[in-house]
Design a protein around this motif. Structure first.
Motif, PDB file in Angstrom:
ATOM      1  N   GLU A 131      40.320 -16.272 -44.824  1.00 32.41           N
ATOM      2  CA  GLU A 131      39.367 -15.899 -46.280  1.00 32.41           C
ATOM      3  C   GLU A 131      37.807 -14.852 -45.435  1.00 32.41           C
ATOM      4  O   GLU A 131      38.065 -15.396 -44.208  1.00 32.41           O
ATOM      5  N   ILE A 132      36.608 -14.353 -46.085  1.00 37.03           N
ATOM      6  CA  ILE A 132      35.547 -14.054 -45.595  1.00 37.03           C
ATOM      7  C   ILE A 132      34.978 -15.360 -45.020  1.00 37.03           C
ATOM      8  O   ILE A 132      34.596 -16.402 -45.562  1.00 37.03           O
ATOM      9  N   ASN A 133      34.139 -15.492 -44.200  1.00 34.89           N
ATOM     10  CA  ASN A 133      33.574 -16.397 -43.751  1.00 34.89           C
ATOM     11  C   ASN A 133      31.732 -16.381 -44.623  1.00 34.89           C
ATOM     12  O   ASN A 133      30.909 -15.878 -45.075  1.00 34.89           O
ATOM     13  N   PRO A 134      32.393 -17.966 -45.129  1.00 38.94           N
ATOM     14  CA  PRO A 134      31.198 -18.738 -46.244  1.00 38.94           C
ATOM     15  C   PRO A 134      29.626 -17.742 -45.897  1.00 38.94           C
ATOM     16  O   PRO A 134      28.796 -18.131 -46.310  1.00 38.94           O
ATOM     17  N   VAL A 135      29.211 -18.231 -44.266  1.00 41.30           N
ATOM     18  CA  VAL A 135      27.984 -17.878 -43.869  1.00 41.30           C
ATOM     19  C   VAL A 135      27.271 -16.409 -44.386  1.00 41.30           C
ATOM     20  O   VAL A 135      26.063 -16.030 -44.596  1.00 41.30           O
ATOM     21  N   ALA A 136      28.435 -15.502 -43.069  1.00 40.59           N
ATOM     22  CA  ALA A 136      28.417 -14.755 -43.676  1.00 40.59           C
ATOM     23  C   ALA A 136      28.303 -13.609 -45.514  1.00 40.59           C
ATOM     24  O   ALA A 136      27.464 -13.356 -45.993  1.00 40.59           O
TER      25      ALA A 136
ATOM     26  N   LEU B 126      27.900  -7.361 -31.109  1.00 44.07           N
ATOM     27  CA  LEU B 126      27.410  -7.891 -32.100  1.00 44.07           C
ATOM     28  C   LEU B 126      27.939  -9.528 -31.881  1.00 44.07           C
ATOM     29  O   LEU B 126      29.212  -9.556 -31.830  1.00 44.07           O
ATOM     30  N   ASP B 127      27.468 -10.090 -31.996  1.00 45.01           N
ATOM     31  CA  ASP B 127      28.067 -11.793 -31.496  1.00 45.01           C
ATOM     32  C   ASP B 127      28.197 -12.137 -33.099  1.00 45.01           C
ATOM     33  O   ASP B 127      28.270 -11.706 -34.177  1.00 45.01           O
ATOM     34  N   ASP B 128      29.884 -12.893 -33.067  1.00 47.47           N
ATOM     35  CA  ASP B 128      30.602 -13.255 -33.969  1.00 47.47           C
ATOM     36  C   ASP B 128      29.896 -14.207 -34.963  1.00 47.47           C
ATOM     37  O   ASP B 128      29.768 -15.537 -34.333  1.00 47.47           O
ATOM     38  N   PRO B 129      29.101 -14.118 -35.949  1.00 49.92           N
ATOM     39  CA  PRO B 129      29.017 -15.581 -36.517  1.00 49.92           C
ATOM     40  C   PRO B 129      29.812 -16.363 -36.834  1.00 49.92           C
ATOM     41  O   PRO B 129      29.753 -17.740 -37.662  1.00 49.92           O
ATOM     42  N   LYS B 130      31.259 -16.432 -36.488  1.00 46.72           N
ATOM     43  CA  LYS B 130      31.598 -17.256 -36.725  1.00 46.72           C
ATOM     44  C   LYS B 130      31.438 -19.166 -36.008  1.00 46.72           C
ATOM     45  O   LYS B 130      31.252 -18.550 -34.994  1.00 46.72           O
ATOM     46  N   GLY B 131      31.355 -20.094 -36.818  1.00 49.12           N
ATOM     47  CA  GLY B 131      30.700 -21.314 -36.775  1.00 49.12           C
ATOM     48  C   GLY B 131      29.105 -21.432 -36.253  1.00 49.12           C
ATOM     49  O   GLY B 131      28.837 -22.367 -35.787  1.00 49.12           O
ATOM     50  N   LYS B 132      28.577 -20.303 -36.433  1.00 47.86           N
ATOM     51  CA  LYS B 132      26.808 -20.386 -36.887  1.00 47.86           C
ATOM     52  C   LYS B 132      26.610 -21.034 -37.719  1.00 47.86           C
ATOM     53  O   LYS B 132      27.114 -20.746 -39.029  1.00 47.86           O
TER      54      LYS B 132
ATOM     55  N   GLU C  42      20.957 -18.534 -37.352  1.00 50.12           N
ATOM     56  CA  GLU C  42      22.165 -18.116 -36.256  1.00 50.12           C
ATOM     57  C   GLU C  42      22.567 -16.619 -36.429  1.00 50.12           C
ATOM     58  O   GLU C  42      22.502 -15.396 -36.229  1.00 50.12           O
ATOM     59  N   VAL C  43      22.613 -16.566 -38.133  1.00 51.47           N
ATOM     60  CA  VAL C  43      23.939 -15.570 -38.680  1.00 51.47           C
ATOM     61  C   VAL C  43      22.036 -14.323 -39.452  1.00 51.47           C
ATOM     62  O   VAL C  43      22.436 -13.457 -38.987  1.00 51.47           O
ATOM     63  N   ARG C  44      21.818 -14.458 -40.004  1.00 54.58           N
ATOM     64  CA  ARG C  44      20.350 -13.656 -40.089  1.00 54.58           C
ATOM     65  C   ARG C  44      19.941 -12.424 -39.103  1.00 54.58           C
ATOM     66  O   ARG C  44      20.214 -11.501 -39.444  1.00 54.58           O
ATOM     67  N   PRO C  45      19.408 -12.627 -37.787  1.00 57.42           N
ATOM     68  CA  PRO C  45      19.656 -11.363 -36.431  1.00 57.42           C
ATOM     69  C   PRO C  45      21.726 -10.634 -36.882  1.00 57.42           C
ATOM     70  O   PRO C  45      20.281 -10.026 -36.331  1.00 57.42           O
ATOM     71  N   ILE C  46      22.108 -11.606 -36.864  1.00 58.99           N
ATOM     72  CA  ILE C  46      23.189 -10.836 -36.204  1.00 58.99           C
ATOM     73  C   ILE C  46      23.143  -9.503 -38.187  1.00 58.99           C
ATOM     74  O   ILE C  46      23.060  -8.169 -37.882  1.00 58.99           O
ATOM     75  N   ARG C  47      23.438 -10.648 -39.262  1.00 58.96           N
ATOM     76  CA  ARG C  47      22.841  -9.076 -40.037  1.00 58.96           C
ATOM     77  C   ARG C  47      21.827  -8.566 -40.094  1.00 58.96           C
ATOM     78  O   ARG C  47      21.998  -7.469 -40.515  1.00 58.96           O
TER      79      ARG C  47
END
Length: 135
Positions: free
Chosen positions: A45-50, A102-108, A112-117
């Protein structure tokens, strides 16, 4: 065959980075780019935080389905953007390849994911400017 450029975004699980990049490319190109995604080891499934950080941008990626990247996808794409899939991506001469570190957003967390986005958005905007310079 379409006259629109085709971009393939690839990350290992096709659940975070590649889905966010595809979401931005679809939204920012207004359909002027054919967008594909794939992974070398797709998640279920798609990462829920993403999904959540993209929703903050008004982009819904919740309907995406992680899928296995295929040789045909690579062959049929004008640009192949990898994000941490290493050497598993097939290479075809004459294709444009970029590897976005790019850092993997998994588990973040969301914070932590907003800067990756945001990094993905800037890279997609730059790629779009190259693919469609007249826009």
């Amino acid at each position: 065959m379409t006259d629109k450029p085709t971009v393939l975004f690839v990350c290992v699980h096709n659940a975070g980075r590649s889905q966010m990049a595809a979401g931005y490319m679809r939204a920012l190109s207004n359909g002027a780019v054919d967008v594909r995604t794939g992974g070398s080891e797709p998640a279920t499934e798609i990462n829920p935080v993403a999904i959540q950080v993209m929703a903050e941008e008004g982009i819904d990626i919740s309907q995406g389905v992680p899928q296995l990247m295929t040789t045909e996808q690579v062959r049929d794409s004008d640009a192949v953007i990898t994000m941490g899939c290493g050497d598993v991506c097939p290479i075809f001469p004459g294709k444009r390849y970029d590897d976005w570190q790019l850092d993997d957003p998994k588990g973040k967390s969301l914070d932590e994911v907003r800067p990756i986005r945001d990094d993905i958005k800037a890279r997609v905007e730059a790629l779009l400017a190259e693919l469609l310079p007249s826009r």
